[in-house]
Design an enzyme around this catalytic site. Structure first.
Site, PDB file in Angstrom:
ATOM      1  N   GLN A  74       1.606  -1.340  -0.155  1.00 33.40           N
ATOM      2  CA  GLN A  74       0.326  -0.259   0.136  1.00 33.40           C
ATOM      3  C   GLN A  74       0.941   1.285   0.393  1.00 33.40           C
ATOM      4  OE1 GLN A  74      -2.938  -0.200   3.089  1.00 33.40           O
ATOM      5  NE2 GLN A  74      -3.872   1.685   2.893  1.00 33.40           N
ATOM      6  N   LYS A 182       2.405   8.312 -14.363  1.00 37.20           N
ATOM      7  CA  LYS A 182       1.743   7.587 -14.176  1.00 37.20           C
ATOM      8  C   LYS A 182       0.201   8.874 -13.460  1.00 37.20           C
ATOM      9  CE  LYS A 182      -1.195   3.761 -12.790  1.00 37.20           C
ATOM     10  NZ  LYS A 182      -2.046   4.095 -12.423  1.00 37.20           N
ATOM     11  N   HIS A 185      -1.142  10.077 -16.508  1.00 41.46           N
ATOM     12  CA  HIS A 185      -2.226   9.237 -17.068  1.00 41.46           C
ATOM     13  C   HIS A 185      -3.744   9.285 -16.496  1.00 41.46           C
ATOM     14  CE1 HIS A 185      -3.428   4.951 -16.721  1.00 41.46           C
ATOM     15  NE2 HIS A 185      -2.540   5.110 -18.797  1.00 41.46           N
ATOM     16  N   GLU A 189      -7.803   9.551 -17.527  1.00 41.43           N
ATOM     17  CA  GLU A 189      -8.639   9.095 -17.264  1.00 41.43           C
ATOM     18  C   GLU A 189      -9.308   9.262 -17.118  1.00 41.43           C
ATOM     19  OE1 GLU A 189      -8.361   4.861 -14.938  1.00 41.43           O
ATOM     20  OE2 GLU A 189      -6.349   4.803 -15.471  1.00 41.43           O
ATOM     21  N   ARG A 444      -6.873  44.497  -9.709  1.00 39.12           N
ATOM     22  CA  ARG A 444      -5.785  44.084  -8.426  1.00 39.12           C
ATOM     23  C   ARG A 444      -4.939  45.285  -7.898  1.00 39.12           C
ATOM     24  NH1 ARG A 444      -1.959  40.788 -10.313  1.00 39.12           N
ATOM     25  NH2 ARG A 444      -1.586  40.078  -8.343  1.00 39.12           N
TER      26      ARG A 444
END
Length: 468
Positions: A74, A182, A185, A189, A444
């Protein structure tokens, strides 16, 4: 006899990766904190070259040197604890590979810490789920390139193979690069899934299509430029019936879960200053789906238009297809822009075209059009944004009217399209030579004296906006 590689952590991903490695001719030692899972692995691995161990000492001593150890525990504290327990047992030059769903910042931290002890560390993204782990995942390893070269043969063997025979693995870059890629990725997804879900909502709520017709539509789309794993499985999902011979998907509670990697991607984009609007809207869409009780109550209190459509349904269905493809392109353009910026900031030297190639098989976002992304970066390695590539530019130019019509129709009929809406807003903002941010800068400066630059002259300016 010593084994060639070891796997720690025998939940489904670790177990399947161990079997995948063994199936390619490697001998594998395995260890799990609870011996019950090790015993089960032994029972399920009869006839395989799997060597069970019941202590870390036994596990480490069972491996040939330099040791190659794949951690499938994990993410977070459990990974740190496992590494801490292993360190006294390892020798200089041994290689640890973290294949968990790890935050890339943890990988950077561990890489630095282990560099002090001469232990090689690789943080590796693994995509494809439990089936991919067994039959061939997409692998995204990052860390010391020298260490990667020592395990490259194993990773090349177990990775998914594209239609041209290429393995879906490549060296990503130093320290946390693999887990970072990853993460992005996974963010992409999220967007892919949200955009498909919005297409389904349009078909169901607006066009009144049956689940059989929706299934056939996705199967038809999968034969064209939208060909992908997610489109394929969506067609399968709409064909699945429950015990009453009714569409199972319509019985599933509409609250989407998540493991947090989409949120990580969005947070990182905010830190980088990259507009990741489509992925972030997809994360928010899951958040709003999770407040089901609130939504049910609100549906009784808040009014809006009733969805109805009296146009050409076949024509509008084609517009949905075009809207989906254009939005997908915009989402990938944002994700690849994010990786480009992270690569510059971290000096990772990411080869963006290669990333598209290793996602062609094994992973959840595998799709035909990834080859187009590879071609884009081959033609122009310094490409700032995928929308500027000739192929993608031509597609979005042709498809933008369809996306505009789908979004407008959704708004007029009260069908939420956060992903589609975000896509056309991103496209219009990105192509705008002038945006109304000049007014924001004036505001601003008015309330905070934050200063501003001018179009017509050099320098930094502050204005006294009202006379005292």
């Amino acid at each position: 006899m010593t084994q060639q590689i070891g796997v720690i952590g025998l939940a489904v991903m670790g177990k399947n990766l161990a079997w995948n490695i063994e199936s390619h001719g490697y001998s594998v030692s395995v260890f799990n904190r609870s011996s019950e899972k090790t015993d089960l692995m032994v029972e399920e691995s009869k006839g395989k070259n799997i060597h069970p161990t019941y202590s870390l000492e036994e596990f480490v001593n069972s491996l040939e040197k330099p040791r190659k150890i794949l951690l499938m525990v994990q993410a977070g504290k459990a990974t740190d604890a496992t590494i801490d327990s292993l360190l006294p047992l390892l020798d200089d030059g041994d290689i640890l590979i973290d294949g968990g769903n790890t935050n890339y910042q943890d990988t950077i931290r561990r890489n630095k810490a282990l560099a002090q002890s001469a232990i090689n560390f690789i943080g590796m993204g693994v995509s494809g789920g439990e089936i991919g782990a067994l039959t061939g995942p997409s692998l995204m390893p990052g860390g010391q390139e020298e260490a990667y070269n020592k395990v490259a043969d194993i990773l090349d063997a177990i990775a998914a193979k594209a239609k041209d025979g290429a393995s879906c693995v490549t060296y990503i870059g130093p320290n946390g690069a693999g887990h970072y890629v990853k993460m992005v990725h996974n963010g992409i997804e999220y967007a892919d899934m949200q955009l498909i879900a919005e297409s389904y909502a349009m078909m169901k709520e607006l066009l009144g299509m049956s689940h059989e017709d929706i299934a056939q539509t996705f199967k038809d789309w999968n034969a064209g430029e939208l060909e992908s794993y997610l489109i394929e499985i969506t067609g399968d999902i709409f064909m699945k019936l429950d015990e009453n011979k009714e569409a199972l998907v319509e019985k599933i509670l509409d609250t989407a879960g998540q493991k947090g990697t989409g949120k990580w991607t969005s947070i990182n984009a905010l830190e980088l200053g990259i507009p990741l609007t489509i992925i972030t809207e997809s994360v928010f869409a899951r958040f709003i789906s999770s407040i089901k009780e609130e939504r049910v109550n609100a549906s009784k209190e808040l009014n809006g238009p009733k969805a109805s459509f009296d146009g050409d349904k076949k024509d509008f269905l084609e517009k949905i297809r075009k809207a989906l493809y254009m939005s997908k392109i915009c989402s990938y353009a944002q994700g690849f822009a994010q990786m480009r910026k992270a690569s510059e900031d971290n000096e990772w030297n990411l080869k963006l075209g290669d990333l598209a190639m290793i996602w062609r098989e094994g992973c959840i976002i595998r799709a035909q059009f990834l080859q187009k992304i590879k071609d884009a970066y081959d033609n122009n390695p310094g490409l700032q944004n995928l929308l500027l590539d000739p192929y993608f530019k031509n597609i979005v130019t042709e498809y933008q009217d369809a996306l505009r019509d789908v979004v407008a129709t959704g708004v007029q009929n009260g069908v939420p399209t956060p992903g589609f809406s975000s896509s056309i807003n991103y496209y219009d903002s990105y192509r705008a030579a002038d945006l109304p941010a000049n007014l924001i800068q004036a505001q601003r400066d008015y309330f905070g004296a934050h200063t501003y630059e001018r179009k017509d002259k050099e320098g930094v300016f502050h204005t006294q906006w009202i006379e005292e």
